[in-house]
Structure formats: C-alpha cells, structure tokens
Design a protein around this motif. Sequence first.
Motif, PDB file in Angstrom:
ATOM      1  N   ARG A 150       4.544   7.629   7.403  1.00 48.99           N
ATOM      2  CA  ARG A 150       4.004   7.043   8.630  1.00 48.99           C
ATOM      3  C   ARG A 150       3.724   5.557   8.459  1.00 48.99           C
ATOM      4  O   ARG A 150       3.984   4.748   9.356  1.00 48.99           O
ATOM      5  N   LEU A 151       3.220   5.177   7.300  1.00 53.30           N
ATOM      6  CA  LEU A 151       2.936   3.767   7.044  1.00 53.30           C
ATOM      7  C   LEU A 151       4.221   2.952   7.010  1.00 53.30           C
ATOM      8  O   LEU A 151       4.309   1.876   7.600  1.00 53.30           O
ATOM      9  N   ARG A 152       5.242   3.478   6.348  1.00 51.67           N
ATOM     10  CA  ARG A 152       6.521   2.757   6.294  1.00 51.67           C
ATOM     11  C   ARG A 152       7.155   2.644   7.687  1.00 51.67           C
ATOM     12  O   ARG A 152       7.801   1.645   7.996  1.00 51.67           O
ATOM     13  N   GLU A 153       6.974   3.651   8.514  1.00 51.59           N
ATOM     14  CA  GLU A 153       7.502   3.591   9.880  1.00 51.59           C
ATOM     15  C   GLU A 153       6.762   2.533  10.712  1.00 51.59           C
ATOM     16  O   GLU A 153       7.338   1.936  11.600  1.00 51.59           O
ATOM     17  N   ALA A 154       5.509   2.302  10.391  1.00 54.64           N
ATOM     18  CA  ALA A 154       4.709   1.327  11.134  1.00 54.64           C
ATOM     19  C   ALA A 154       5.056  -0.110  10.766  1.00 54.64           C
ATOM     20  O   ALA A 154       4.830  -1.024  11.565  1.00 54.64           O
ATOM     21  N   VAL A 155       5.605  -0.322   9.590  1.00 56.90           N
ATOM     22  CA  VAL A 155       5.985  -1.675   9.185  1.00 56.90           C
ATOM     23  C   VAL A 155       7.095  -2.166  10.103  1.00 56.90           C
ATOM     24  O   VAL A 155       8.107  -1.494  10.292  1.00 56.90           O
ATOM     25  N   GLY A 156       6.909  -3.325  10.713  1.00 57.48           N
ATOM     26  CA  GLY A 156       7.891  -3.887  11.636  1.00 57.48           C
ATOM     27  C   GLY A 156       7.825  -3.300  13.028  1.00 57.48           C
ATOM     28  O   GLY A 156       8.685  -3.586  13.854  1.00 57.48           O
ATOM     29  N   LEU A 157       6.798  -2.526  13.304  1.00 54.25           N
ATOM     30  CA  LEU A 157       6.659  -1.893  14.614  1.00 54.25           C
ATOM     31  C   LEU A 157       6.597  -2.933  15.738  1.00 54.25           C
ATOM     32  O   LEU A 157       7.132  -2.705  16.824  1.00 54.25           O
ATOM     33  N   GLU A 158       6.006  -4.088  15.452  1.00 50.59           N
ATOM     34  CA  GLU A 158       5.883  -5.140  16.482  1.00 50.59           C
ATOM     35  C   GLU A 158       7.251  -5.633  16.947  1.00 50.59           C
ATOM     36  O   GLU A 158       7.401  -6.062  18.094  1.00 50.59           O
ATOM     37  N   ASP A 159       8.264  -5.543  16.103  1.00 47.73           N
ATOM     38  CA  ASP A 159       9.607  -5.980  16.489  1.00 47.73           C
ATOM     39  C   ASP A 159      10.318  -4.950  17.363  1.00 47.73           C
ATOM     40  O   ASP A 159      11.247  -5.286  18.088  1.00 47.73           O
ATOM     41  N   ARG A 160       9.884  -3.705  17.291  1.00 49.93           N
ATOM     42  CA  ARG A 160      10.536  -2.634  18.053  1.00 49.93           C
ATOM     43  C   ARG A 160       9.892  -2.406  19.407  1.00 49.93           C
ATOM     44  O   ARG A 160      10.374  -1.593  20.176  1.00 49.93           O
ATOM     45  N   ILE A 210       0.843  -1.204   0.000  1.00 47.78           N
ATOM     46  CA  ILE A 210       0.000   0.000   0.000  1.00 47.78           C
ATOM     47  C   ILE A 210       0.873   1.247   0.000  1.00 47.78           C
ATOM     48  O   ILE A 210       0.588   2.218  -0.700  1.00 47.78           O
ATOM     49  N   ALA A 211       1.966   1.211   0.773  1.00 55.60           N
ATOM     50  CA  ALA A 211       2.882   2.356   0.807  1.00 55.60           C
ATOM     51  C   ALA A 211       3.487   2.591  -0.569  1.00 55.60           C
ATOM     52  O   ALA A 211       3.618   3.739  -1.015  1.00 55.60           O
ATOM     53  N   ASP A 212       3.852   1.521  -1.258  1.00 55.28           N
ATOM     54  CA  ASP A 212       4.389   1.659  -2.619  1.00 55.28           C
ATOM     55  C   ASP A 212       3.357   2.294  -3.549  1.00 55.28           C
ATOM     56  O   ASP A 212       3.681   3.197  -4.338  1.00 55.28           O
TER      57      ASP A 212
END
Length: 128
Positions: free
Chosen positions: A117-127, A97-99
């Motif tokens: 903001r969407l790209r920053e949210a990707v992988g948020l669960e790992d951080r 979707i970000a692309d």
Amino acid sequence: MGTEEAARGQDDRSVFDRFVEATQGFVSRGPFFLLCAGIVVAWLVSVPLWPDLKSWQVAIHTVASVQSLFLLALLENAGRRTEEASQEKLNVLAEAIADLMESRARDDEHLAESVTRLREAVGLEDRH
C-alpha cells in the motif's frame, strides 16, 4: 539545490525561477509591507493634486490591481514549486520506509500488505 552545488555556485534554475524566489523572499518580509503602506500614505496625501476624487480613487485601484495580479502569479508559482519539492521529499521518505518495512516483512504478513500500500501511494499525486 544541494549543498555541494551551492558551494560551487552552480544554479541550474531559470532566470524566472530565481526571480520568483527573490520576489517571494522580498514580499514575505516587513520592508514590503512598509513599501505598500508608503504607497497608500503617498496616495492619501496626494488628494489635493488630483482634479477630482474619482481620478484619485482610480489611481490607487489601478496600482493595487496591477500589483496584486503580478504578486498572485509569482506567489502561486512559488507555492507550486514548494509543494512539488515537499511531495518529492515525502515520496523519498515513503520509499525508504517501504524498503525498511520490506526487510522486516518476512516475519509479518500484515507488514507486507502495508509495504504494498505504501509503494502504491508513492507518486499518487501524479496520478490524480
């Protein structure tokens, strides 16, 4: 496992992972409930075979405790793996979707902020 791997019969999961999946499939269906009900019925009708009621009660509590401990460990493992797979799918969707949004962001500055903001949210669960 992808459909191509399934078609070839390849499975790179561990024996434990396959066991957990099989166990989850079994305990989430009616026959397992019937098995548990059968254990309780057998326990109930066995009361004359026990020398005292306290031993009779300890028997069912022991069986239930051991069974619950094993099921808790197995089902928590299955739940964790399911959650990780779902999160991975969400991350792939968010990236796609970000692309797509980025390709349209040249005309809309607000959309560019949303892409960031969407790209920053990707992988948020790992951080976290």
